[in-house]
Design an enzyme around this catalytic site. Structure first.
Site, PDB file in Angstrom:
ATOM      1  N   TYR A   1       0.963  -1.268   0.125  1.00  0.00           N
ATOM      2  CA  TYR A   1       0.017  -0.135   0.104  1.00  0.00           C
ATOM      3  C   TYR A   1       0.875   1.130   0.066  1.00  0.00           C
ATOM      4  CZ  TYR A   1      -4.065   2.987   1.120  1.00  0.00           C
ATOM      5  OH  TYR A   1      -5.032   3.859   1.075  1.00  0.00           O
TER       6      TYR A   1
ATOM      7  N   GLU B   1       2.231   6.417  -7.054  1.00  0.00           N
ATOM      8  CA  GLU B   1       1.243   7.169  -7.706  1.00  0.00           C
ATOM      9  C   GLU B   1       1.391   8.625  -7.522  1.00  0.00           C
ATOM     10  OE1 GLU B   1      -2.282   5.569  -5.887  1.00  0.00           O
ATOM     11  OE2 GLU B   1      -1.725   3.640  -6.499  1.00  0.00           O
TER      12      GLU B   1
END
Length: 247
Positions: free
Chosen positions: A169, A176
């Site tokens: 995660y 991103e």
């Protein structure tokens, strides 16, 4: 926010086989068959992406610019996740349509509206960072759903589903954010997807500012989702251990 589905247990469970003591009524035989086929295809698709990454790395001897080796299957299978919104909308899967749409669309947005649209960022190492996180996550996730639907879920897959997100995660989120950040100067220079005044609709839109707002949105959302997933991990895996002891 693409990160919400980028790292293991981040996306809503989509209701494929509850791991909690309280069981939900599962989908019918026809829906189950369809969901098994869908999840098998998606598992295979992300495995193709994983193999493509490894082959490209072994061929080039470098991890730079590996995106081009898996660009087409990545776009295809990530876009294919849009069907999950319909699964919720038609009641095939008992999950929130809004939450699923948010999580799926954020990934599709990063795939098409950032990485595809801003060619200059495709060479960035940050792209590989989130692609690797997505790939491992989705292989585990779709395998988890497939075996859950077949009522033969190996503990190793369940453990991976609710454990590897601890690393994947943050890895996905970092990739991103760095990719969006790298795209900003090119978006601003080209005026990409921006609408300036005056125009006949008397409407303006600044895509550069929008991307900054997207990045800021990670600040409140990331910690909430991450700690929620940690809670789910304790809940699911502790129940599994208690269930084993009672047998």
């Amino acid at each position: 926010m693409a990160a919400s589905g980028s790292s293991g247990a981040g996306r809503a469970d989509n209701g494929y086989g509850s791991q909690q003591p309280r069981r939900r009524k599962g989908p019918g035989a026809l829906a189950t068959t369809y969901l098994v086929i869908y999840n098998v295809v998606m598992t295979a698709g992300w495995l193709v992406i994983a193999v493509g990454l490894v082959r490209a790395y072994l061929t080039k001897g470098s991890y730079h610019s590996l995106y081009y080796s898996i660009e087409k299957p990545l776009k295809f299978f990530q876009t294919g996740a849009l069907l999950e919104i319909l699964h919720c909308a038609f009641g095939i899967v008992p999950s929130s349509v809004v939450l699923t749409a948010f999580q799926v669309m954020s990934r599709v947005f990063l795939t098409w509206a950032v990485t595809h649209s801003v060619k200059e960022v495709q060479n960035e190492d940050s792209v590989l960072l989130f692609v690797v996180a997505w790939t491992i996550t989705e292989i585990i996730r779709y395998s988890f759903y497939t075996f859950s639907l077949l009522n033969h879920l190996p503990y190793l897959i369940k453990w991976a589903r609710y454990t590897l997100f601890i690393v994947l995660y943050p890895m996905g989120v970092s990739g991103e954010l760095l990719t969006i950040y790298a795209a900003l100067p090119f978006v601003r220079q080209a005026g990409l997807y921006s609408i300036s005044l005056p125009n006949k609709y008397n409407f303006s839109f600044d895509y550069y500012t929008f991307l900054i707002l997207v990045m800021i949105s990670y600040i409140p959302i990331f910690p909430q989702l991450y700690f929620h997933m940690l809670h789910q991990r304790r809940k699911v895996l502790s129940y599994t251990e208690e269930h084993k002891k009672s047998e």
